[in-house]
Design a protein around this motif. Structure first.
Motif, PDB file in Angstrom:
ATOM      1  N   THR A 112       0.881  -1.163   0.000  1.00 47.86           N
ATOM      2  CA  THR A 112       0.000   0.000   0.000  1.00 47.86           C
ATOM      3  C   THR A 112       0.923   1.219   0.000  1.00 47.86           C
ATOM      4  O   THR A 112       2.065   1.148   0.473  1.00 47.86           O
ATOM      5  N   VAL A 113       0.431   2.325  -0.525  1.00 50.19           N
ATOM      6  CA  VAL A 113       1.276   3.512  -0.664  1.00 50.19           C
ATOM      7  C   VAL A 113       1.735   4.031   0.701  1.00 50.19           C
ATOM      8  O   VAL A 113       2.885   4.449   0.862  1.00 50.19           O
ATOM      9  N   ARG A 114       0.856   3.948   1.692  1.00 54.34           N
ATOM     10  CA  ARG A 114       1.225   4.436   3.027  1.00 54.34           C
ATOM     11  C   ARG A 114       2.249   3.508   3.682  1.00 54.34           C
ATOM     12  O   ARG A 114       3.180   3.964   4.363  1.00 54.34           O
ATOM     13  N   GLU A 115       2.084   2.213   3.456  1.00 55.01           N
ATOM     14  CA  GLU A 115       3.026   1.219   3.979  1.00 55.01           C
ATOM     15  C   GLU A 115       4.413   1.425   3.352  1.00 55.01           C
ATOM     16  O   GLU A 115       5.438   1.422   4.043  1.00 55.01           O
ATOM     17  N   PHE A 116       4.443   1.624   2.044  1.00 51.21           N
ATOM     18  CA  PHE A 116       5.718   1.798   1.337  1.00 51.21           C
ATOM     19  C   PHE A 116       6.453   3.033   1.843  1.00 51.21           C
ATOM     20  O   PHE A 116       7.670   2.996   2.048  1.00 51.21           O
ATOM     21  N   ALA A 117       5.729   4.113   2.082  1.00 52.40           N
ATOM     22  CA  ALA A 117       6.361   5.335   2.596  1.00 52.40           C
ATOM     23  C   ALA A 117       7.000   5.087   3.966  1.00 52.40           C
ATOM     24  O   ALA A 117       8.112   5.559   4.240  1.00 52.40           O
ATOM     25  N   ARG A 118       6.317   4.318   4.819  1.00 54.96           N
ATOM     26  CA  ARG A 118       6.893   4.006   6.136  1.00 54.96           C
ATOM     27  C   ARG A 118       8.142   3.140   5.997  1.00 54.96           C
ATOM     28  O   ARG A 118       9.119   3.314   6.722  1.00 54.96           O
ATOM     29  N   MET A 119       8.126   2.201   5.060  1.00 57.46           N
ATOM     30  CA  MET A 119       9.299   1.346   4.838  1.00 57.46           C
ATOM     31  C   MET A 119      10.495   2.174   4.374  1.00 57.46           C
ATOM     32  O   MET A 119      11.630   1.945   4.804  1.00 57.46           O
ATOM     33  N   LEU A 120      10.241   3.131   3.483  1.00 54.09           N
ATOM     34  CA  LEU A 120      11.334   3.983   3.011  1.00 54.09           C
ATOM     35  C   LEU A 120      11.892   4.828   4.152  1.00 54.09           C
ATOM     36  O   LEU A 120      13.099   5.085   4.203  1.00 54.09           O
ATOM     37  N   ALA A 121      11.028   5.241   5.067  1.00 51.93           N
ATOM     38  CA  ALA A 121      11.491   6.004   6.236  1.00 51.93           C
ATOM     39  C   ALA A 121      12.436   5.148   7.082  1.00 51.93           C
ATOM     40  O   ALA A 121      13.441   5.641   7.615  1.00 51.93           O
ATOM     41  N   VAL A 122      12.134   3.845   7.191  1.00 50.53           N
ATOM     42  CA  VAL A 122      13.026   2.924   7.914  1.00 50.53           C
ATOM     43  C   VAL A 122      14.363   2.813   7.169  1.00 50.53           C
ATOM     44  O   VAL A 122      15.443   2.905   7.766  1.00 50.53           O
ATOM     45  N   LEU A 123      14.311   2.626   5.846  1.00 51.99           N
ATOM     46  CA  LEU A 123      15.540   2.508   5.056  1.00 51.99           C
ATOM     47  C   LEU A 123      16.381   3.783   5.150  1.00 51.99           C
ATOM     48  O   LEU A 123      17.619   3.714   5.184  1.00 51.99           O
ATOM     49  N   GLU A 124      15.713   4.935   5.215  1.00 48.60           N
ATOM     50  CA  GLU A 124      16.416   6.218   5.331  1.00 48.60           C
ATOM     51  C   GLU A 124      17.314   6.241   6.557  1.00 48.60           C
ATOM     52  O   GLU A 124      18.430   6.749   6.516  1.00 48.60           O
ATOM     53  N   THR A 125      16.821   5.684   7.660  1.00 52.16           N
ATOM     54  CA  THR A 125      17.575   5.715   8.916  1.00 52.16           C
ATOM     55  C   THR A 125      18.806   4.812   8.858  1.00 52.16           C
ATOM     56  O   THR A 125      19.706   4.936   9.676  1.00 52.16           O
ATOM     57  N   ARG A 126      18.849   3.912   7.874  1.00 51.06           N
ATOM     58  CA  ARG A 126      19.978   2.982   7.768  1.00 51.06           C
ATOM     59  C   ARG A 126      21.172   3.584   7.056  1.00 51.06           C
ATOM     60  O   ARG A 126      22.249   3.013   7.035  1.00 51.06           O
ATOM     61  N   ASP A 127      20.931   4.719   6.424  1.00 53.90           N
ATOM     62  CA  ASP A 127      22.023   5.501   5.832  1.00 53.90           C
ATOM     63  C   ASP A 127      22.887   4.681   4.859  1.00 53.90           C
ATOM     64  O   ASP A 127      24.108   4.786   4.862  1.00 53.90           O
ATOM     65  N   ASP A 128      22.235   3.829   4.063  1.00 56.61           N
ATOM     66  CA  ASP A 128      23.017   3.037   3.103  1.00 56.61           C
ATOM     67  C   ASP A 128      22.605   3.359   1.672  1.00 56.61           C
ATOM     68  O   ASP A 128      22.709   2.543   0.778  1.00 56.61           O
TER      69      ASP A 128
END
Length: 199
Positions: A112-128
């Motif tokens: 879902t679009v809202r789910e995907f945005a939250r996942m990207l926020a998690v990936l952002e914090t990984r700084d990779d």
């Protein structure tokens, strides 16, 4: 050097005249600013009102965010469309399920679009994120990376994965749709900007 084939995103709702066109046009406008020609965003409906234009209040939202609501015709979701898609962003968990009924191979590329945005926020914090390389190649690998952090991006209420359907409802429901959809789209665009290779 730019990939010859753009990264193809499909947004999905029911009638393809209210929610998914807003997501389509705003994502396309924003991604064009990040990397012109690298992304192609389209939409479809699970029970599309084929050939219909975008509903006026949805068109207004698109214009408010500087997208283009013109030259649109609703189309029915089918397997051919899905075969030509790299990432599916559904408006609700139910739509996600309907996509996977048509093509189960899209399991790790459908959110879902809202789910995907939250996942990207998690990936952002990984700084990779990459600072160099091809943006399309990076995005082709992104759905699998996002799927790997799904467990870290679960909402407290499953309804927070969904975008409300405003069709034939009061103007306030369109505003509710906007309030649910806009932060997700802005989050996806923010991630795209942060991870775009330096020009």
């Amino acid at each position: 050097m730019q990939s010859p084939q753009p990264f193809r995103i499909l947004t999905v709702c029911t009638g393809n005249i209210c929610r998914s066109p807003v997501a389509e046009r705003l994502l396309q406008a924003g991604l064009n600013q990040v990397s012109p020609g690298s992304f192609e965003v389209r939409s479809a409906g699970t029970r599309a009102m084929v050939g219909e234009p975008i509903q006026p209040l949805s068109a207004q939202i698109i214009s408010t965010f500087r997208g283009t609501p013109e030259d649109f015709a609703a189309r029915q979701l089918n397997q051919k469309i899905l075969r030509e898609t790299d990432l599916v962003l559904a408006m609700t968990s139910k739509h996600r399920g309907e996509v996977l009924q048509l093509d189960a191979s899209l399991l790790k590329r459908t959110f879902t679009v809202r789910e995907f945005a939250r996942m990207l926020a998690v990936l952002e914090t990984r700084d990779d994120a990459p600072a160099t390389g091809d943006i399309v190649d990076f995005w082709r690998a992104l759905p699998a990376r996002a799927a790997s952090v799904r467990h870290l991006a679960l909402p407290s209420d499953p309804a927070d994965n969904d975008v409300v359907d405003p069709y034939r409802r009061a103007e306030e429901v369109y505003h509710q749709m906007e309030d649910q959809l806009a932060p997700a789209i802005l989050g996806i665009l923010r991630f795209a900007r942060l991870t775009a290779p330096a020009s």
